[in-house]
Design a protein around this motif. Structure first.
Motif, short mmCIF file in Angstrom:
data_model
loop_
_atom_site.label_atom_id
_atom_site.label_comp_id
_atom_site.label_asym_id
_atom_site.label_seq_id
_atom_site.Cartn_x
_atom_site.Cartn_y
_atom_site.Cartn_z
N SER A 112 48.35 13.11 -9.00
CA SER A 112 48.78 12.64 -10.32
C SER A 112 49.27 11.20 -10.30
CB SER A 112 49.88 13.56 -10.86
OG SER A 112 51.02 13.54 -10.03
N GLY A 113 49.34 10.59 -9.11
CA GLY A 113 49.74 9.19 -9.02
C GLY A 113 51.24 8.96 -8.92
N ASN A 114 52.03 10.03 -8.76
CA ASN A 114 53.48 9.87 -8.60
C ASN A 114 53.84 9.23 -7.27
OD1 ASN A 114 53.96 11.03 -11.09
ND2 ASN A 114 54.23 13.08 -10.26
N ILE A 115 53.03 9.50 -6.25
CA ILE A 115 53.21 8.89 -4.94
C ILE A 115 51.87 8.37 -4.45
CG2 ILE A 115 55.20 10.31 -4.30
CD1 ILE A 115 53.34 12.08 -2.69
N THR A 116 51.90 7.43 -3.53
CA THR A 116 50.67 6.89 -2.96
C THR A 116 50.21 7.73 -1.79
OG1 THR A 116 51.81 5.46 -1.38
CG2 THR A 116 51.44 4.57 -3.60
N ALA A 117 49.01 7.45 -1.31
CA ALA A 117 48.51 8.15 -0.13
C ALA A 117 49.40 7.86 1.07
CB ALA A 117 47.07 7.72 0.15
N ALA A 118 49.91 6.64 1.15
CA ALA A 118 50.81 6.27 2.26
C ALA A 118 52.11 7.06 2.17
CB ALA A 118 51.08 4.77 2.24
N ASP A 119 52.62 7.24 0.94
CA ASP A 119 53.84 8.04 0.75
C ASP A 119 53.60 9.48 1.21
OD1 ASP A 119 55.18 5.91 -0.43
OD2 ASP A 119 54.50 6.45 -2.43
N ALA A 120 52.48 10.05 0.77
CA ALA A 120 52.16 11.44 1.11
C ALA A 120 52.02 11.62 2.61
CB ALA A 120 50.88 11.87 0.39
N LYS A 121 51.38 10.65 3.27
CA LYS A 121 51.21 10.71 4.72
C LYS A 121 52.56 10.71 5.42
CE LYS A 121 49.18 8.07 8.57
NZ LYS A 121 50.47 7.67 9.17
N LEU A 122 53.47 9.85 4.97
CA LEU A 122 54.80 9.78 5.57
C LEU A 122 55.57 11.08 5.38
CD1 LEU A 122 56.99 8.18 7.00
CD2 LEU A 122 57.65 7.21 4.79
N LEU A 123 55.48 11.67 4.19
CA LEU A 123 56.16 12.93 3.92
C LEU A 123 55.63 14.04 4.82
CD1 LEU A 123 56.38 12.85 0.02
CD2 LEU A 123 58.27 12.62 1.63
N LEU A 124 54.31 14.08 5.00
CA LEU A 124 53.72 15.10 5.87
C LEU A 124 54.18 14.93 7.32
CD1 LEU A 124 50.06 15.30 4.52
CD2 LEU A 124 51.81 17.08 4.37
N GLU A 125 54.27 13.69 7.77
CA GLU A 125 54.73 13.45 9.13
C GLU A 125 56.17 13.94 9.32
OE1 GLU A 125 54.12 9.30 9.57
OE2 GLU A 125 51.98 9.47 10.04
N LEU A 126 57.01 13.70 8.30
CA LEU A 126 58.40 14.17 8.36
C LEU A 126 58.48 15.69 8.36
CD1 LEU A 126 60.02 11.62 5.89
CD2 LEU A 126 60.28 11.67 8.37
N ILE A 127 57.62 16.32 7.57
CA ILE A 127 57.60 17.79 7.50
C ILE A 127 57.19 18.37 8.84
CG2 ILE A 127 56.41 19.77 6.46
CD1 ILE A 127 56.21 17.99 3.91
N GLN A 128 56.19 17.77 9.47
CA GLN A 128 55.73 18.27 10.77
C GLN A 128 56.83 18.14 11.82
OE1 GLN A 128 52.24 16.35 12.36
NE2 GLN A 128 51.72 18.15 13.59
N LYS A 129 57.54 17.02 11.82
CA LYS A 129 58.64 16.84 12.77
C LYS A 129 59.74 17.86 12.54
CE LYS A 129 57.97 11.87 13.53
NZ LYS A 129 58.56 10.53 13.31
#
Length: 267
Positions: A168-185
């Motif tokens: 929906s454009g609320n976050i960028t692909a870079a934002d989403a990637k960073l969030l996923l990395e934090l979730i995995q950690k």
């Protein structure tokens, strides 16, 4: 406003005994409004005093007027599940004959929210900490029902919301990637060591899912960068062409003026 200038303040200070203190995050918007966000993962009865100290040292360092201290607006984000957490923490400042003032710090009790409620309040940046919702449950019993609840939380709620906010454009692909990395950690820290997660296949599912999601996001991010680069090149070419036209026009006017002056001089 969306185009506001955000300053990330240096939050490390030293007290009178040279002990180092570090606040979590203090942001200043448009060089005027400051906000202090302090996250707390474990029960701590002294948290409000630390927040007050961080705010005081920030105000002291950034004071513009000699005798006025501007404290940042503070909020504590509680990341643990504890029924006794109040809606705010209060310190009573007693100035003797000058009066008494209550310094209140509002609390955000994160685990009282569902992931959807969190996203609905535009706080998607905190979505990785939703993994903490099942921390106590999984620590006590790793039944098939509890393991399925954890799987649903990760894949349907958390990753699903990140994908939705990205689409929906609320976050960028870079934002989403960073969030996923934090979730995995955070997942690896909280759950990966349990035998049921390793032998039951959840660890592999999480790792594979994050790799696939990250690959897609990296590809999308690269497309965005290529698009921005192309737009930048076009805009630059357009500006250069316009600049050259202006130079040619000025040069022609200069030559005409020069020719006119030379003819006048010869007369």
């Amino acid at each position: 406003p969306p185009d506001s200038r955000i300053t990330y303040n240096w939050t490390e200070h030293h007290d009178d005994r040279l002990h180092r203190t570090i606040a979590d995050t203090i942001l200043t918007i448009n060089e005027e409004y400051s906000y202090h966000i302090e996250a707390q993962m474990y029960e701590d009865e002294e948290i409000e005093f630390r927040v007050f100290e961080y705010g005081y040292r920030h105000a002291l360092k950034h004071r513009n007027d000699t005798y006025i201290l501007h404290f940042p607006e503070s909020r504590i984000i509680f990341l643990y599940d504890y029924e006794g957490i109040p809606d705010s923490r209060t310190i009573r400042l007693d100035f003797g004959t000058q009066g008494v003032f209550d310094y209140k710090i509002p609390a955000l009790k994160l685990l009282e929210y569902t992931p959807a409620e969190l996203a609905g309040k535009n706080m998607i940046i905190l979505i990785p900490f939703m993994l903490l919702k099942l921390r106590k449950t999984i620590a006590k019993k790793r039944t098939p029902e509890n393991m399925e609840a954890l799987r649903t939380l990760i894949f349907d709620d958390i990753i699903g919301l990140i994908r939705q906010n990205w689409s929906s454009g609320n976050i960028t692909a870079a934002d989403a990637k960073l969030l996923l990395e934090l979730i995995q950690k955070l997942y690896n820290y909280l759950y990966a060591h349990y035998r049921e997660c390793a032998q039951g296949g959840l660890n592999n599912m999480v790792n594979e899912a994050f790799v696939l999601e990250t690959d897609v996001l990296i590809a999308e991010h690269n497309k965005e960068m290529e698009k921005l680069s192309a737009e930048f090149v076009l805009e630059t070419d357009s500006l250069i062409a316009e600049h050259n036209k202006e130079i040619e026009k000025l040069s022609a006017e200069y030559n005409m003026e020069t020719d006119s002056l030379i003819a006048e001089h010869n007369k």
